[in-house]
Structure formats: C-alpha cells, structure tokens
Scaffold this active site. Sequence first.
Site, PDB file in Angstrom:
ATOM      1  N   ASP A 211       0.818  -1.210   0.000  1.00  0.00           N
ATOM      2  CA  ASP A 211       0.000   0.000   0.000  1.00  0.00           C
ATOM      3  C   ASP A 211       0.856   1.266   0.000  1.00  0.00           C
ATOM      4  OD1 ASP A 211      -2.413   1.318  -0.105  1.00  0.00           O
ATOM      5  OD2 ASP A 211      -2.730   1.284   2.060  1.00  0.00           O
TER       6      ASP A 211
ATOM      7  N   ASN B 139     -11.177  -2.706  -5.000  1.00  0.00           N
ATOM      8  CA  ASN B 139     -10.469  -1.723  -5.820  1.00  0.00           C
ATOM      9  C   ASN B 139     -11.164  -1.420  -7.150  1.00  0.00           C
ATOM     10  OD1 ASN B 139      -7.193  -2.861  -4.666  1.00  0.00           O
ATOM     11  ND2 ASN B 139      -8.357  -1.099  -3.963  1.00  0.00           N
TER      12      ASN B 139
HETATM   13  C1  IPE Z   1      -5.278  -2.784   0.028  1.00  0.00           C
HETATM   14  O1  IPE Z   1      -5.011  -1.442  -0.208  1.00  0.00           O
HETATM   15  C2  IPE Z   1      -5.303  -3.499  -1.284  1.00  0.00           C
HETATM   16  C3  IPE Z   1      -4.035  -3.607  -1.978  1.00  0.00           C
HETATM   17  C4  IPE Z   1      -2.865  -3.256  -1.518  1.00  0.00           C
HETATM   18  C5  IPE Z   1      -4.104  -4.171  -3.278  1.00  0.00           C
HETATM   19  P1  IPE Z   1      -6.187  -0.363  -0.260  1.00  0.00           P
HETATM   20  O2  IPE Z   1      -5.514   0.938  -0.469  1.00  0.00           O
HETATM   21  O3  IPE Z   1      -7.202  -0.768  -1.248  1.00  0.00           O
HETATM   22  O4  IPE Z   1      -6.806  -0.491   1.201  1.00  0.00           O
HETATM   23  P2  IPE Z   1      -7.691   0.535   2.025  1.00  0.00           P
HETATM   24  O5  IPE Z   1      -8.739   1.030   1.090  1.00  0.00           O
HETATM   25  O6  IPE Z   1      -6.792   1.634   2.456  1.00  0.00           O
HETATM   26  O7  IPE Z   1      -8.204  -0.246   3.180  1.00  0.00           O
HETATM   27  C1  IPE Z   2      -1.752   0.219  -3.344  1.00  0.00           C
HETATM   28  O1  IPE Z   2      -1.514   1.589  -3.396  1.00  0.00           O
HETATM   29  C2  IPE Z   2      -1.957  -0.379  -4.716  1.00  0.00           C
HETATM   30  C3  IPE Z   2      -3.356  -0.753  -5.008  1.00  0.00           C
HETATM   31  C4  IPE Z   2      -4.341  -0.787  -4.150  1.00  0.00           C
HETATM   32  C5  IPE Z   2      -3.633  -1.132  -6.380  1.00  0.00           C
HETATM   33  P1  IPE Z   2      -2.701   2.620  -3.347  1.00  0.00           P
HETATM   34  O2  IPE Z   2      -3.092   2.948  -4.747  1.00  0.00           O
HETATM   35  O3  IPE Z   2      -3.791   2.162  -2.479  1.00  0.00           O
HETATM   36  O4  IPE Z   2      -1.978   3.865  -2.695  1.00  0.00           O
HETATM   37  P2  IPE Z   2      -2.574   4.880  -1.634  1.00  0.00           P
HETATM   38  O5  IPE Z   2      -3.050   4.069  -0.469  1.00  0.00           O
HETATM   39  O6  IPE Z   2      -3.683   5.605  -2.305  1.00  0.00           O
HETATM   40  O7  IPE Z   2      -1.427   5.758  -1.290  1.00  0.00           O
HETATM   41 MG    MG Z   3      -4.193   2.346  -0.466  1.00  0.00          MG
END
Ligand code: IPE
Ligand code: IPE
Ligand code: MG
Length: 243
Positions: free
Chosen positions: A17, A65
């Site tokens: 993340d 997502n």
């Molecule tokens: C968790 O990250 C999913 C992945 C890393 C693929 P998110 O960014 O989707 O999680 P939340 O929304 O902060 O819980």
């Molecule tokens: C994790 O990074 C990757 C996916 C969930 C695909 P994020 O895209 O959630 O990054 P933040 O949490 O917005 O910084």
């Molecule tokens: Mg995230």
Amino acid sequence: MSEESRKIPEHVAIIMDGNGRWAQARSKTRVAGHKSGVETVRSSVSSARKLGVKALTLFAFSSENWQRPESEVSVLMELFMFVLTREVKRLHKNGIRFQIIGDVSRFSDKLQKKIKESEELTKHNQEMVLSIAANYGGRWDIANATKQIATKVLNKDITPDDITESLLNEHITLSDLPELDLLIRTGGDYRISNFLLWQAAYAEFYFTEVLWPDFTSDEFEQAINTFDQRERRFGLTGEQVKK
Ligand code: IPE
Ligand code: IPE
Ligand code: MG
C-alpha cells in the site's frame, strides 16, 4: 546476529500500500506511483528468494479496488498485462512458481489467457511460490470454499458432519503452501483490508509507515529480522514454548 541462526519465515504476505500517496508527494499521477511500485515487486521477489522464503503472496488488487475511478482501474489492468508479459520468463528462469489467487473471471479474456499460460509455464518450479492476489478478498475466499463444500454435500460426496476446520482449509486458497508466518503492510495503515482473513489466524503482523515504492530490500530485511525476535505462542504459555 549471524545469518545462520536467524529464523526465516516460510510464508510471507504483503499488503503493498501507498503507491498513490508516494506519487502525490512527488506531484506525479497515481499511475506513476503504481509503475514505481512494480519495481518494488521485483526487488521484493528477489529478496524473498535470496533469503530462502518458500512462499511470497502479494496483494495487488482487492475486490473493492474496482470501485476506484475507471481510468485508474484500466491502467492497473494494462500494467498487470504488461508485467506478466515481461516478467514471467524471468520468474521461470529463477525457478519460481507463479499463480494468481482471486476471482479471475472478471478479468479480460486476454488477461485470463496470459494468467493461465504463466501458471502453466512455471507450475513445476520449486525454488519459491509467488502468489499474486488479484480481484481477491478474504471474504470471497471463504465464501468460495463454502460454495464448493455445499456442492459436495448436495452431491452426497460428504455429509455436514465431515465439515471441519481442516476440510474448509483445504478449499481455501494457499492451503498447499506453508502456513502464513508474516504479514507485512506498508503505507502506514493498521488494517487487513479484507486480505488473507482465514490464513492470517496466527501470522505475525508487521506494519511500516514506508510507502510501497520506497520499500527497499533493506526494509524487507528489517521486517524479516523483526520476525526473528517474535515469540510465537499459538495459545500456549511462554514457558511451554521455550521448552
Ligand atoms: C489494500 O489497499 C489493497 C491492496 C494493496 C491491493 P487499499 O488501499 O485498497 O486499502 P484501504 O482502502 O486503504 O483499506
Ligand atoms: C496500493 O496503493 C496499490 C493498489 C491498491 C492497487 P494505493 O493505490 O492504495 O496507494 P494509496 O493508499 O492511495 O497511497
Ligand atoms: Mg491504499
């Protein structure tokens, strides 16, 4: 601490993340963050293999997502396809078995075909198993297992009395791998976000503020060193496990 005495987790999972925030901090697009994150995937796979980890499971795309802006979702899918095309040969060369966990039926036919080919190509490899969780949700995993078991009951292959933890476990993803030892989450949040709900029952958790694109091999190593210092009691007393 000498390398030899260090306890290495057999199965490590990572919630990767922080790509978006990494990009935002550099006035770049979120997509640039995801692209940079791909490099970290590569370095983590290589670190895990060097350290002797047997299974590495990475959360790449959750069932939730899909609700992101369509432009971001479609770039993620393209990136996914691109990475599969470019990286699978390298994984194969390094003896790594590759698989996807999650509901792949929602992906394009082209992507599903690529996934199948990649799994087929690498299926006999023994060095390490790399599982990528894509359109994955821990609740989906448990519901999916339940559906399979219900079908067996309906077909009279088993009776409700045969349903035990171990039977359910057999129908949950990753059950053929060592138990999950260490679950890492980068990006500074302290939650599981519907990742490996069942599998994480006795995993050690490691949270770091570091954003995924900045998660270097040294950071990975630090997580492994922390694992070495944890006392896993599995419900027993400290005295019992020290014996
Ligand atoms: C968790 O990250 C999913 C992945 C890393 C693929 P998110 O960014 O989707 O999680 P939340 O929304 O902060 O819980
Ligand atoms: C994790 O990074 C990757 C996916 C969930 C695909 P994020 O895209 O959630 O990054 P933040 O949490 O917005 O910084
Ligand atoms: Mg995230």
